[in-house]
Structures are given as C-alpha cells and as structure tokens.
Design a protein around this motif. Structure first.
Motif, PDB file in Angstrom:
ATOM      1  N   ASN A 289       0.770  -1.094   0.111  1.00 11.97           N
ATOM      2  CA  ASN A 289       0.037   0.033   0.055  1.00 11.97           C
ATOM      3  C   ASN A 289       0.932   1.267  -0.138  1.00 11.97           C
ATOM      4  N   ASN A 290       0.307   2.300  -0.261  1.00 13.95           N
ATOM      5  CA  ASN A 290       0.958   3.687  -0.474  1.00 13.95           C
ATOM      6  C   ASN A 290       1.581   4.316   0.723  1.00 13.95           C
ATOM      7  N   LEU A 291       0.980   3.797   1.848  1.00 15.92           N
ATOM      8  CA  LEU A 291       1.350   4.284   3.158  1.00 15.92           C
ATOM      9  C   LEU A 291       2.720   3.694   3.804  1.00 15.92           C
ATOM     10  N   THR A 292       2.858   2.091   3.618  1.00 19.03           N
ATOM     11  CA  THR A 292       3.943   1.401   3.841  1.00 19.03           C
ATOM     12  C   THR A 292       5.235   2.065   2.812  1.00 19.03           C
ATOM     13  N   MET A 293       5.014   2.324   1.461  1.00 18.55           N
ATOM     14  CA  MET A 293       5.705   2.914   0.501  1.00 18.55           C
ATOM     15  C   MET A 293       6.412   4.244   1.123  1.00 18.55           C
ATOM     16  N   ALA A 294       5.480   5.269   1.303  1.00 23.46           N
ATOM     17  CA  ALA A 294       5.771   6.359   2.015  1.00 23.46           C
ATOM     18  C   ALA A 294       6.731   6.616   3.221  1.00 23.46           C
ATOM     19  N   ALA A 295       6.522   5.329   3.929  1.00 21.98           N
ATOM     20  CA  ALA A 295       7.317   5.492   5.306  1.00 21.98           C
ATOM     21  C   ALA A 295       8.749   5.087   4.936  1.00 21.98           C
ATOM     22  N   ALA A 296       8.921   4.107   4.098  1.00 21.87           N
ATOM     23  CA  ALA A 296       9.960   3.762   3.490  1.00 21.87           C
ATOM     24  C   ALA A 296      10.778   4.627   2.836  1.00 21.87           C
ATOM     25  N   TYR A 297      10.173   5.598   2.073  1.00 23.10           N
ATOM     26  CA  TYR A 297      10.948   6.773   1.333  1.00 23.10           C
ATOM     27  C   TYR A 297      11.224   7.786   2.373  1.00 23.10           C
ATOM     28  N   GLN A 298      10.357   7.686   3.413  1.00 30.11           N
ATOM     29  CA  GLN A 298      10.697   8.709   4.454  1.00 30.11           C
ATOM     30  C   GLN A 298      12.170   8.590   5.005  1.00 30.11           C
ATOM     31  N   GLN A 299      12.409   7.263   5.425  1.00 32.38           N
ATOM     32  CA  GLN A 299      13.704   6.902   5.961  1.00 32.38           C
ATOM     33  C   GLN A 299      14.759   7.162   5.075  1.00 32.38           C
ATOM     34  N   CYS A 300      14.705   7.223   3.563  1.00 31.73           N
ATOM     35  CA  CYS A 300      15.348   7.726   2.731  1.00 31.73           C
ATOM     36  C   CYS A 300      16.017   8.853   2.747  1.00 31.73           C
ATOM     37  N   TYR A 301      14.640   9.666   2.665  1.00 33.43           N
ATOM     38  CA  TYR A 301      14.627  11.232   2.845  1.00 33.43           C
ATOM     39  C   TYR A 301      15.587  11.691   4.099  1.00 33.43           C
ATOM     40  N   LEU A 302      15.322  11.306   5.088  1.00 31.73           N
ATOM     41  CA  LEU A 302      16.085  11.361   6.349  1.00 31.73           C
ATOM     42  C   LEU A 302      17.432  11.204   6.210  1.00 31.73           C
ATOM     43  N   LYS A 303      17.795  10.085   5.724  1.00 34.02           N
ATOM     44  CA  LYS A 303      19.228   9.557   5.653  1.00 34.02           C
ATOM     45  C   LYS A 303      19.957  10.696   4.726  1.00 34.02           C
ATOM     46  N   VAL A 304      19.488  10.949   3.692  1.00 36.82           N
ATOM     47  CA  VAL A 304      20.078  11.872   2.757  1.00 36.82           C
ATOM     48  C   VAL A 304      20.334  13.062   3.276  1.00 36.82           C
ATOM     49  N   ILE A 305      19.075  13.772   3.876  1.00 29.52           N
ATOM     50  CA  ILE A 305      19.001  14.921   4.518  1.00 29.52           C
ATOM     51  C   ILE A 305      20.307  15.268   5.535  1.00 29.52           C
ATOM     52  N   SER A 306      20.506  14.026   6.143  1.00 31.93           N
ATOM     53  CA  SER A 306      21.531  14.055   7.492  1.00 31.93           C
ATOM     54  C   SER A 306      22.834  13.865   6.808  1.00 31.93           C
ATOM     55  N   GLY A 307      22.957  13.687   5.380  1.00 28.40           N
ATOM     56  CA  GLY A 307      24.365  13.666   4.742  1.00 28.40           C
ATOM     57  C   GLY A 307      24.437  12.271   4.503  1.00 28.40           C
ATOM     58  N   GLY A 308      23.549  11.459   4.584  1.00 26.70           N
ATOM     59  CA  GLY A 308      24.197   9.872   4.288  1.00 26.70           C
ATOM     60  C   GLY A 308      23.828   9.656   2.968  1.00 26.70           C
ATOM     61  N   VAL A 309      24.291   8.357   2.368  1.00 28.50           N
ATOM     62  CA  VAL A 309      24.038   8.033   0.878  1.00 28.50           C
ATOM     63  C   VAL A 309      23.274   6.886   0.978  1.00 28.50           C
ATOM     64  N   LEU A 310      22.458   6.281   0.059  1.00 28.17           N
ATOM     65  CA  LEU A 310      21.657   5.489  -0.006  1.00 28.17           C
ATOM     66  C   LEU A 310      22.178   3.831  -0.455  1.00 28.17           C
ATOM     67  N   ASN A 311      23.410   4.244  -1.497  1.00 33.85           N
ATOM     68  CA  ASN A 311      24.207   3.165  -1.730  1.00 33.85           C
ATOM     69  C   ASN A 311      25.732   3.308  -1.723  1.00 33.85           C
ATOM     70  N   SER A 312      26.397   2.226  -1.238  1.00 35.65           N
ATOM     71  CA  SER A 312      27.679   2.380  -1.134  1.00 35.65           C
ATOM     72  C   SER A 312      28.490   2.806  -2.081  1.00 35.65           C
ATOM     73  N   LYS A 313      28.245   2.732  -3.216  1.00 28.18           N
ATOM     74  CA  LYS A 313      28.774   3.211  -4.503  1.00 28.18           C
ATOM     75  C   LYS A 313      27.539   3.598  -5.529  1.00 28.18           C
ATOM     76  N   LYS A 314      28.267   4.348  -6.686  1.00 24.69           N
ATOM     77  CA  LYS A 314      27.402   4.682  -7.698  1.00 24.69           C
ATOM     78  C   LYS A 314      26.858   3.409  -8.362  1.00 24.69           C
ATOM     79  N   PRO A 315      25.403   3.335  -8.542  1.00 22.74           N
ATOM     80  CA  PRO A 315      24.948   1.969  -9.221  1.00 22.74           C
ATOM     81  C   PRO A 315      25.240   2.385 -10.689  1.00 22.74           C
ATOM     82  N   TYR A 316      25.485   0.934 -11.451  1.00 21.68           N
ATOM     83  CA  TYR A 316      25.752   1.164 -12.850  1.00 21.68           C
ATOM     84  C   TYR A 316      24.977  -0.364 -13.501  1.00 21.68           C
TER      85      TYR A 316
END
Length: 329
Positions: A289-316
C-alpha cells in the motif's frame, strides 16, 4: 517536511487509467500529504495539473526551477547533477543501455537493485481506496493478461500458448488482436481470446476482479510489476514466470504459481480454485500500500538530508536489461 516530486510526464494527475509511474507518484504524494508533509510537483507538459504542480521548463536549469523551497527533491527518473538541496531519484524501469546512476538512487525490488549493482530498493505501493472492493467468491470463467501486448518482453504470445494448453478463456487487457507495432508484428485469431484494448479505471478493475487469475509469463526481469499487486488486491491469484521482482511478490503458495514452463503453468491453471482469493487480497492490501511505501521513502529522505548515502557506490548497468529470457513449452 517540504517535498518536491519531479517527473517530466505528459500524463495528468491523478493517473487512474494508465501510467504506472504516475500512479505510484500520486499514491506516494497522497500518503505524504496525509502524514502532514507539504508536497509540490514539477511535472511535464500535461493538461489539468493540480494546483501544487508547476510545468517543467526545458529552457531553464533544474537548479533554477527547483530553487531553495524543498527540504528534499524526489526525482522519478535518473538524475545525477548538482542542486542546492538534497535529493534522491527512483529508477522505475530497466536500463536501456549501459549507464551509471547517482549514488542516492532507489530501485523497485532487490533483484532490480542487484541488476544495477545497487543495494537500495523500495517496493511499490498503491492507494487501494481507488480500486473498489475485491471479488472473493467464485470468479467468472476466464483468466486475464494485463500489460502492453505489443512489447515482446511482456510475452502475449506466451500467454496465448499457455491458455491454449490449459484450455481456458483469456481476456487481454492492454492490446488488440492485430498489431503492426515497431516493436514487432503479431496476430492472434484464436476465439478463446478477447481483446479489450488499453483499458483502465473501473473497466479494468471489473475485468480483473472477476477473473480466475492473472497470466503473466514475462520474458524479462520485471522491475516490480503493478499488474501483479493489482490482481492480487482484487482477489486474483498470479501465474507467472519467476523473473525479476516476481518471486519477491509471490512468496506464498496460496498467492499463485511461478514457472518458466508453459506446460507447468497450464497444468496448475486448470485447478485455480485451490488458490486463496481472500489471502491474495489481504496480502496486497497490507504489504503493498502507499502508506508503507511512503514510510520507507521517508527513511531514505532523512538519511540523505542528514548527509548519508543510499548506496555504497554509484549504481551502474553493464548492459541493456531488455533481453528476452528463456521459457520452455
């Protein structure tokens, strides 16, 4: 949080009839608004855009159009540039050529991420309030194929072959009987097939909810598969090839059956009543459902805003992920 979604689409919102990516974006932003976030859109040249949307201007840089308003920018196509605010991007498809991605790119499944040498993925979710009620009793006497019939990777010809072997009727949602498309010629004169063209909304939902099951013998690594979760939600089990994200969705025997063998698919479809339509519906409703998806994206947003990265290297991607995968008769 102030969130800006960017997608250069020509489809209006809400895209209830067609447009898989657009439906995902709409479901995501409605969930975010329900959680109290302020959401805006930078969209393509589409008619009847909502009030919180601006049209993308190709004469201006992305940095100029985005400005400093958002706390986070969410691109819904690959982006790897310089902005004055944090951003992530979601890859909604498969790479069409060898290429690299930004380090803060999100993919749609574990297999989708792995195929692009990445780790970060979030399964899609939909706003199920737009789908009406499922049909959990005895269905009508047909199965359905849901996808762009002119795309060889979606494998309409395989679906026709399986339905012939199984001796069942098949409703085709997403194509016509005869096509001279640039993607390939096909003609299916068989009278056990009914072609409904490009259908969406209430018409699609009615056909799916009354179906005995989804026949989905794709021949590529499906990044996710909205047709699968839509069918499950409306009570239809899934009979598909085990490629891409599909084994991550069909994880329980009561939800359907996976095989790259047409004869195996045809055999189990002859006794589709053993699959649990109520379990299909409950699983899709609670897991995708969209609420579960939004909660997962929220964690990604917070990680990036705090200076983190989502992948250990650039995907290719080392090559194009559109090759036809093997099937057997």
């Amino acid at each position: 949080m102030k969130i800006l979604h960017v997608l250069q689409s020509k489809l209006s919102l809400p895209a209830r009839d067609y447009g898989g990516t657009e439906r995902i974006v709409w479901g995501l932003l409605t969930a975010q608004q329900a959680s109290g976030h302020e959401v805006r859109l930078l969209w393509g040249d589409a008619p009847d855009l909502p009030k919180n949307a601006a049209r993308h201007d190709a004469t201006k840089s992305m940095r100029e159009q985005i400005g400093g308003w958002p706390d986070i920018v969410h691109f819904h196509q690959p982006f790897d540039g310089e902005l004055d605010v944090p951003y992530i991007s979601t890859e909604h498809g498969n790479a069409e050529h060898a290429r690299s991605y930004g380090q803060n790119t999100v993919f749609l499944s574990a297999r989708h991420a792995n195929n692009h040498n990445a780790e970060c993925f979030i399964h899609n979710g939909l706003d199920w309030t737009e789908y009406g009620q499922p049909h959990l009793g005895k269905p009508q006497n047909y199965f359905h194929f849901l996808g762009k019939a002119k795309w060889p990777i979606k494998n309409l010809s395989g679906a026709v072959a399986v339905s012939k072997q199984a001796g069942v009727k098949l409703q085709i949602l997403g194509g016509v009987r005869f096509s001279l498309s640039s993607r390939g010629f096909y003609f299916h004169p068989d009278w056990h097939l009914r072609f409904n063209g490009m259908v969406g909304g209430a018409v699609k939902h009615k056909l799916v909810r009354n179906s005995r099951g989804l026949l989905f013998p794709v021949r590529w690594h499906e990044p996710f598969g909205l047709a699968i979760i839509e069918s499950l939600y409306l009570g239809a089990p899934v009979f598909a090839t085990p490629y891409g994200a599909i084994p991550e969705i069909i994880t329980q025997p009561e939800l359907g059956f996976l095989s790259s063998s047409y004869s195996e698919l045809a055999s189990v479809m002859q006794d589709s009543s053993k699959y649990d339509r109520e379990a299909c519906h409950h699983y899709a409703k609670t897991r995708f459902n969209n609420l579960t998806m939004a909660a997962a994206y929220q964690q990604c947003y917070l990680k990036v805003i705090s200076g983190g990265v989502l992948n250990s290297k650039k995907p290719y991607a080392e090559h194009r992920w559109h090759e036809l995968l093997p099937v057997t008769n």
